[in-house]
Design an enzyme around this catalytic site. Structure first.
Site, mmCIF file in Angstrom:
data_model
loop_
_atom_site.group_PDB
_atom_site.id
_atom_site.type_symbol
_atom_site.label_atom_id
_atom_site.label_comp_id
_atom_site.label_asym_id
_atom_site.label_seq_id
_atom_site.Cartn_x
_atom_site.Cartn_y
_atom_site.Cartn_z
ATOM 1 C CG ASN A 214 -2.024 0.981 1.146
ATOM 2 O OD1 ASN A 214 -3.036 0.669 0.539
ATOM 3 N ND2 ASN A 214 -1.859 2.174 1.705
ATOM 4 C CB THR B 3 -0.709 4.985 3.466
ATOM 5 O OG1 THR B 3 -1.328 5.802 2.482
ATOM 6 C CG2 THR B 3 -0.547 5.740 4.755
ATOM 7 C CB SER C 135 -20.558 -8.685 -4.757
ATOM 8 O OG SER C 135 -21.650 -8.295 -3.932
ATOM 9 C CG HIS D 190 -24.279 -7.797 -7.790
ATOM 10 N ND1 HIS D 190 -23.993 -6.777 -6.886
ATOM 11 C CD2 HIS D 190 -24.542 -8.893 -7.035
ATOM 12 C CE1 HIS D 190 -24.077 -7.249 -5.660
ATOM 13 N NE2 HIS D 190 -24.401 -8.524 -5.715
ATOM 14 C CG ASN D 191 -23.105 -2.873 -7.335
ATOM 15 O OD1 ASN D 191 -22.943 -4.046 -7.024
ATOM 16 N ND2 ASN D 191 -22.250 -1.941 -7.000
ATOM 17 C CD GLU E 288 -25.802 -3.620 -3.602
ATOM 18 O OE1 GLU E 288 -24.996 -4.517 -3.921
ATOM 19 O OE2 GLU E 288 -25.434 -2.491 -3.209
ATOM 20 C CE LYS F 77 -18.768 3.926 -1.673
ATOM 21 N NZ LYS F 77 -19.314 2.597 -1.289
ATOM 22 N NE ARG G 285 -42.165 8.108 -33.349
ATOM 23 C CZ ARG G 285 -41.576 7.440 -34.330
ATOM 24 N NH1 ARG G 285 -42.183 6.402 -34.877
ATOM 25 N NH2 ARG G 285 -40.395 7.802 -34.777
#
Ligand code: 6PG
Length: 494
Positions: free
Chosen positions: A37, A39, A135, A193-194, A197, A268, A458
């Site tokens: 990582n 950090t 996930s 998938h999300n 969800e 997100k 139309r």
């Protein structure tokens, strides 16, 4: 474990919550792993956890060079950093030390086209690339997530043994991982998938709202009901955690914590991408879209508070006041409405996956996707086994709702479903997910829709032409002129 000269089986860079837990999971299955990582305190933290959680075979590295060189070739490196630019930065940091044949596996919620670009870029350097949906949140990453790897098949083969061990295991159905397909298919499948969800969570929140407002159910009654639903065909992770949520008391005062939570839902972006993709591919996904819209509307807290004052007289649920509510029946009806709505929502997600698969030539196996979602992931549910079987029975199934088993269930549930939605509409309680699912069902199951009128409109104002039900060809009619003259509409063949 102390750094040793033996090379690790695999590497993982990016030690935030998901990365740390996935690394520990891999080590826990006996695969020596190197971690890195930017950090360094995160490296120390992970090494410390590996010690604490059973002297797991995990070594921490503090420079990208040491990290990469500590992994056996061909190297497989999972990266779990924020989607977007951080992924590109991590790739370029690591790539300088990689050799041809090594592989990078991005485990973030990445936009699938970014993965496709990276596949092109890394291929030029002889590096293999996978975009892998992961996930299951923190707990899933540590104890068994659902994994959706897509991209280089060779890269997948190099880590298949590891992935199969660390993924959630479903009795009689194996590990929750499969090679999804080429390109960005793994990310795309995770994105849908999300989206599903989002739909599930919205539908559950509507069930809660109706039971609470119309039925007057307390949190402890709701906890009991969700617990019992979790022992039925609705058995799933989201139903289970919902029951738990109703049980948690508020530490600052009376009652349960759930009532103190501000009614604003964050997001997100993957749900929004799902709806955007559905629109791009001309796939109706109204339940998922409704769940996204509800998140947007939830964000307008102040405006909603103001509107509730403006429309005070309209009342909520007052129309039902004085009407005897049979609680037991309401609970049962809501359960049926939730289940039927859920089937429609999954049908939308699956059809979106198929449309994308056709466009990109991914050859997605929808039954297999349902299988790897049976465990580990957020939408894991007993009901996914039925979806798996439906696609196994008929790989070309046009829509889940017409699978003979699901069709029977829809018919059994539709009266209750209509009662719930009807009552909610009458009471002024919004149930956009359930309504969207019901409208989807009612639209899809009609052989003839009022679309003929829209097409005529139309043609009238834009000469867009129309087809006839009784003869082939494309027609145009001078509607306004004929209407004025009171003449028959003989359409001219276009
Ligand atoms: C999962 C979740 C995970 C994350 C979502 C939340 O499968 O483990 O989907 O990926 O919790 O990104 O999405 P929102 O923040 O948009 O609700």
């Amino acid at each position: 474990m102390e750094a040793s000269t033996a090379l690790s089986r695999i590497g993982l860079a990016g030690l935030a919550v998901m990365g740390q837990n996935l690394a520990l999971n891999i080590a826990d299955h006996g695969f020596p792993i190197s971690v890195y990582n930017r950090t360094s305190s995160k490296v120390d933290e992970t090494v410390h956890r590996a010690e604490q959680e059973g002297h797991l075979p995990l070594t921490g590295h503090y420079t990208p060079r040491d990290f990469v060189l500590s992994i056996q070739r061909p190297r497989s490196i999972i990266i779990l950093v924020k989607a977007g630019a951080p992924v590109d930065q991590t790739i370029s940091t690591l790539a300088q030390f990689l050799s041809p044949g090594d592989a990078i596996i991005d485990g973030g919620n990445e936009w699938y086209e970014n993965t496709e670009r990276r596949i092109r870029e890394t291929t030029e350097r002889g590096i293999l690339y996978l975009g892998m949906g992961v996930s299951g949140g923190e707990d899933g990453a540590r104890h068994g997530p659902s994994l959706m790897p897509g991209g280089s098949f060779d890269a997948y083969k190099n880590v298949e043994d590891v992935l199969q061990k660390v993924a959630a295991q479903v009795k009689d159905d194996g590990p929750c991982v499969t090679y999804i397909g080429e390109g960005g298919s793994g990310n795309f499948v995770k994105m849908v998938h999300n989206g599903i969800e989002y739909g599930d969570m919205q539908l559950i929140s509507e069930a809660y709202d109706v039971l609470k407002i119309v039925g007057g159910l307390s949190n402890s009654e709701l906890a009991e009901i969700f617990d019992s639903w979790n022992r039925s065909e609705l058995e799933s992770f989201l139903i289970e955690i919902t029951a738990d949520i109703f049980k948690v008391k508020d530490e600052f005062g009376d009652g349960e914590l759930v009532d103190k939570i501000l009614d604003k839902t964050g997001m997100k972006g993957t749900g929004k991408w799902t709806v955007q993709q559905a629109a791009e591919l001309s796939i109706a996904a109204p339940t998922i879209a409704a769940s996204l819209d509800c998140r947007y509307l939830s964000g307008l807290k102040e405006e909603r508070e103001n509107a509730s004052r403006v429309f005070k007289e309209a009342g909520i649920a007052e129309v039902l006041a004085g009407r005897a509510i049979d609680k037991k029946r309401l609970v049962d009806d809501v359960k049926q409405a939730l289940y039927a709505s859920k089937i429609c929502s999954y049908a939308q997600g699956m059809n979106l996956l198929r449309a994308k698969s056709d466009e990109k030539g991914w050859n997605l196996n929808l039954g297999e996707l349902a299988r790897i979602w049976k465990g580990g992931c957020i939408i894991r549910a007993v009901f996914l086994d039925r979806i798996k079987k439906a696609y196994e029975r008929n790989r070309g199934l046009a829509n889940l709702v017409v699978d003979p088993d699901f069709a029977k269930e829809m018919v059994q549930r539709q009266a209750a479903w209509r009662r719930v939605v009807g009552m909610a509409i009458e009471a002024g309680i919004s149930t956009p997910g359930m309504c969207a699912s019901l409208a989807y069902f009612d639209t899809y199951r009609r052989a003839r829709l009022p679309a003929n009128l829209v097409q005529a409109q139309r043609d009238l104002f834009g000469a867009h032409t129309y087809e006839r039900v009784d003869r082939p060809g494309s027609f145009h009619t001078e509607w306004t002129k004929l209407a004025k003259e009171g003449k028959a509409g003989v359409g001219a063949l276009n």
